[in-house]
Scaffold this motif. Structure first.
Motif, PDB file in Angstrom:
ATOM      1  N   HIS A  37      -3.496 -10.644  -5.463  1.00  0.00           N
ATOM      2  CA  HIS A  37      -4.678 -11.289  -6.063  1.00  0.00           C
ATOM      3  C   HIS A  37      -4.244 -12.514  -6.854  1.00  0.00           C
ATOM      4  N   PRO A  38      -5.095 -13.534  -6.879  1.00  0.00           N
ATOM      5  CA  PRO A  38      -4.712 -14.773  -7.585  1.00  0.00           C
ATOM      6  C   PRO A  38      -4.472 -14.586  -9.085  1.00  0.00           C
ATOM      7  N   ALA A  39      -5.321 -13.813  -9.740  1.00  0.00           N
ATOM      8  CA  ALA A  39      -5.192 -13.683 -11.204  1.00  0.00           C
ATOM      9  C   ALA A  39      -6.131 -12.579 -11.676  1.00  0.00           C
ATOM     10  N   TYR A  41      -9.085 -10.940 -14.159  1.00  0.00           N
ATOM     11  CA  TYR A  41     -10.401 -11.393 -14.654  1.00  0.00           C
ATOM     12  C   TYR A  41     -10.987 -12.500 -13.761  1.00  0.00           C
ATOM     13  N   THR A  42     -10.907 -12.290 -12.456  1.00  0.00           N
ATOM     14  CA  THR A  42     -11.527 -13.220 -11.497  1.00  0.00           C
ATOM     15  C   THR A  42     -12.543 -12.395 -10.698  1.00  0.00           C
ATOM     16  N   PRO A  43     -13.680 -13.001 -10.336  1.00  0.00           N
ATOM     17  CA  PRO A  43     -14.776 -12.183  -9.820  1.00  0.00           C
ATOM     18  C   PRO A  43     -14.517 -11.525  -8.467  1.00  0.00           C
ATOM     19  N   VAL A  44     -14.001 -12.278  -7.494  1.00  0.00           N
ATOM     20  CA  VAL A  44     -13.793 -11.681  -6.160  1.00  0.00           C
ATOM     21  C   VAL A  44     -12.762 -10.566  -6.243  1.00  0.00           C
ATOM     22  N   CYS A  45     -11.686 -10.817  -6.977  1.00  0.00           N
ATOM     23  CA  CYS A  45     -10.639  -9.798  -7.129  1.00  0.00           C
ATOM     24  C   CYS A  45     -11.194  -8.523  -7.743  1.00  0.00           C
ATOM     25  N   THR A  46     -12.105  -8.674  -8.687  1.00  0.00           N
ATOM     26  CA  THR A  46     -12.681  -7.493  -9.340  1.00  0.00           C
ATOM     27  C   THR A  46     -13.398  -6.631  -8.304  1.00  0.00           C
ATOM     28  N   ASP A 115      -4.397 -24.821  -1.459  1.00  0.00           N
ATOM     29  CA  ASP A 115      -5.722 -25.432  -1.658  1.00  0.00           C
ATOM     30  C   ASP A 115      -6.410 -24.963  -2.934  1.00  0.00           C
ATOM     31  N   GLU A 116      -5.946 -23.863  -3.525  1.00  0.00           N
ATOM     32  CA  GLU A 116      -6.574 -23.341  -4.741  1.00  0.00           C
ATOM     33  C   GLU A 116      -5.572 -23.448  -5.880  1.00  0.00           C
ATOM     34  N   VAL A 117      -5.935 -24.196  -6.903  1.00  0.00           N
ATOM     35  CA  VAL A 117      -4.989 -24.394  -8.005  1.00  0.00           C
ATOM     36  C   VAL A 117      -5.575 -23.867  -9.320  1.00  0.00           C
ATOM     37  N   PRO A 123      -0.628 -23.997  -7.556  1.00  0.00           N
ATOM     38  CA  PRO A 123      -1.317 -23.220  -6.524  1.00  0.00           C
ATOM     39  C   PRO A 123      -1.497 -21.760  -6.940  1.00  0.00           C
ATOM     40  N   LEU A 124      -2.682 -21.219  -6.647  1.00  0.00           N
ATOM     41  CA  LEU A 124      -2.961 -19.801  -6.939  1.00  0.00           C
ATOM     42  C   LEU A 124      -2.419 -18.939  -5.802  1.00  0.00           C
ATOM     43  N   THR A 125      -2.254 -17.667  -6.129  1.00  0.00           N
ATOM     44  CA  THR A 125      -1.819 -16.724  -5.101  1.00  0.00           C
ATOM     45  C   THR A 125      -2.959 -16.497  -4.113  1.00  0.00           C
ATOM     46  N   ALA A 126      -2.647 -16.513  -2.837  1.00  0.00           N
ATOM     47  CA  ALA A 126      -3.642 -16.186  -1.818  1.00  0.00           C
ATOM     48  C   ALA A 126      -3.886 -14.675  -1.820  1.00  0.00           C
ATOM     49  N   ARG A 127      -4.847 -14.252  -1.001  1.00  0.00           N
ATOM     50  CA  ARG A 127      -5.086 -12.811  -0.848  1.00  0.00           C
ATOM     51  C   ARG A 127      -4.269 -12.331   0.340  1.00  0.00           C
ATOM     52  N   CYS A 128      -3.109 -11.781   0.055  1.00  0.00           N
ATOM     53  CA  CYS A 128      -2.246 -11.258   1.121  1.00  0.00           C
ATOM     54  C   CYS A 128      -2.451  -9.765   1.229  1.00  0.00           C
ATOM     55  N   PRO A 145      -7.561 -17.038   2.099  1.00  0.00           N
ATOM     56  CA  PRO A 145      -7.563 -17.949   0.954  1.00  0.00           C
ATOM     57  C   PRO A 145      -8.171 -17.242  -0.266  1.00  0.00           C
ATOM     58  N   ALA A 146      -7.893 -17.786  -1.437  1.00  0.00           N
ATOM     59  CA  ALA A 146      -8.368 -17.164  -2.675  1.00  0.00           C
ATOM     60  C   ALA A 146      -9.891 -17.020  -2.691  1.00  0.00           C
ATOM     61  N   THR A 147     -10.588 -17.880  -1.965  1.00  0.00           N
ATOM     62  CA  THR A 147     -12.053 -17.915  -2.046  1.00  0.00           C
ATOM     63  C   THR A 147     -12.756 -16.905  -1.132  1.00  0.00           C
ATOM     64  N   THR A 148     -12.010 -16.129  -0.334  1.00  0.00           N
ATOM     65  CA  THR A 148     -12.644 -15.181   0.599  1.00  0.00           C
ATOM     66  C   THR A 148     -12.141 -13.767   0.357  1.00  0.00           C
TER      67      THR A 148
HETATM   68  C1  BEZ Z   1     -11.859 -14.796  -7.530  1.00  0.00           C
HETATM   69  O1  BEZ Z   1     -11.148 -13.793  -7.491  1.00  0.00           O
HETATM   70  O2  BEZ Z   1     -13.048 -14.704  -7.735  1.00  0.00           O
HETATM   71  C2  BEZ Z   1     -11.273 -16.150  -7.254  1.00  0.00           C
HETATM   72  C3  BEZ Z   1      -9.976 -16.420  -7.603  1.00  0.00           C
HETATM   73  C4  BEZ Z   1      -9.464 -17.681  -7.367  1.00  0.00           C
HETATM   74  C5  BEZ Z   1     -10.246 -18.658  -6.763  1.00  0.00           C
HETATM   75  C6  BEZ Z   1     -11.533 -18.371  -6.401  1.00  0.00           C
HETATM   76  C7  BEZ Z   1     -12.057 -17.108  -6.643  1.00  0.00           C
END
Ligand code: BEZ
Length: 221
Positions: A37-39, A41-46, A115-117, A123-128, A145-148
């Motif tokens: 996960h990129p980080a 407290y991020t919405p998609v990761c949650t 593409d995501e910083v 650069p942020l971590t992708a979703r692997c 990508p981080a956005t999906t």
């Molecule tokens: C997310 O987890 O919501 C997210 C993280 C990085 C970039 C875009 C979305």
């Protein structure tokens, strides 16, 4: 960098929400899924971590040990887990460890999404997704990508195929689900296939008249 299919997955040091260990010791004799996960407290990761937690019984049923990774500290993960559990309606112990990932680990494993910083332009971590076998070799990798956000039901479907094809000489067709017909692998002769698959196989006729589409019932059923 990155890890190719069939390579032994790096035996990384894992500082996690459930203690510290080497990844291979965590996997032990099981299959494993590592998802990044990129980080925190991020919405998609949650949503993803909550969905993965809800599906833990499905992974257990397949003897797949689950481990997440996010580029933040263990302390940060513990705080975030409370949000994940609240969002996903989960109670009690969070069912799998989350690694406190570092940028170096992410770079070594080919996890960075250029593409995501972040706020500093890094650069942020992708979703692997890495599926690792009991032999510690990489069986599958997915890179989003981080956005999906990922579809964890699809990941379970793929694990069913990986575990079946690890021991039976079949391959699984598009959209296959456990229990549906499989394809006899091209390297098997018809004579060998007759011996290996007592339920037989059916050849699908095609304009080329080549008998390469051979369907057999799921041999694990
Ligand atoms: C997310 O987890 O919501 C997210 C993280 C990085 C970039 C875009 C979305």
């Amino acid at each position: 960098m990155g890890v190719n299919l069939g390579q032994v997955f790096p035996n990384i040091d894992c500082k996690t929400t459930k203690g510290d260990y080497k990844l291979h010791d965590f996997i032990n004799e099981s299959w494993a899924i590592l998802f990044s996960h990129p980080a925190d407290y991020t919405p998609v990761c949650t949503t993803e971590l909550g969905t993965a937690a809800q599906l833990k019984p499905e992974f257990d049923a397949r003897s797949v040990r689950m481990i997440g990774l996010s580029i933040d500290s263990v302390d940060s993960h513990h705080g975030w887990i409370k949000d994940i559990q609240s969002y996903a309606g989960l109670k009690g112990d969070f069912p799998y460890p989350i690694i406190a990932g570092t940028r170096q680990t992410a770079a070594d494993l080919g996890m960075l999404d250029p593409d995501e910083v972040d706020a500093t332009g890094m650069p942020l971590t992708a979703r692997c997704v890495f599926i690792i076998g009991p032999d510690k070799k990489l069986k599958l990798s997915l890179l989003y990508p981080a956005t999906t956000g990922r579809n964890f039901n699809e990941i379970i479907r793929v694990i069913d195929s990986l575990q079946l094809t690890a021991t039976k000489k079949v391959a699984t067709p598009a959209n296959w689900k456990s229990g549906e017909d499989c394809m006899v692998v091209p390297s098997l002769s018809d004579a060998e296939a007759k011996t290996l698959f007592p339920k037989g196989f059916k050849v699908t006729e095609v304009p080329s008249k080549k008998s390469y589409i051979r369907l057999t019932p799921d041999p694990s059923k």
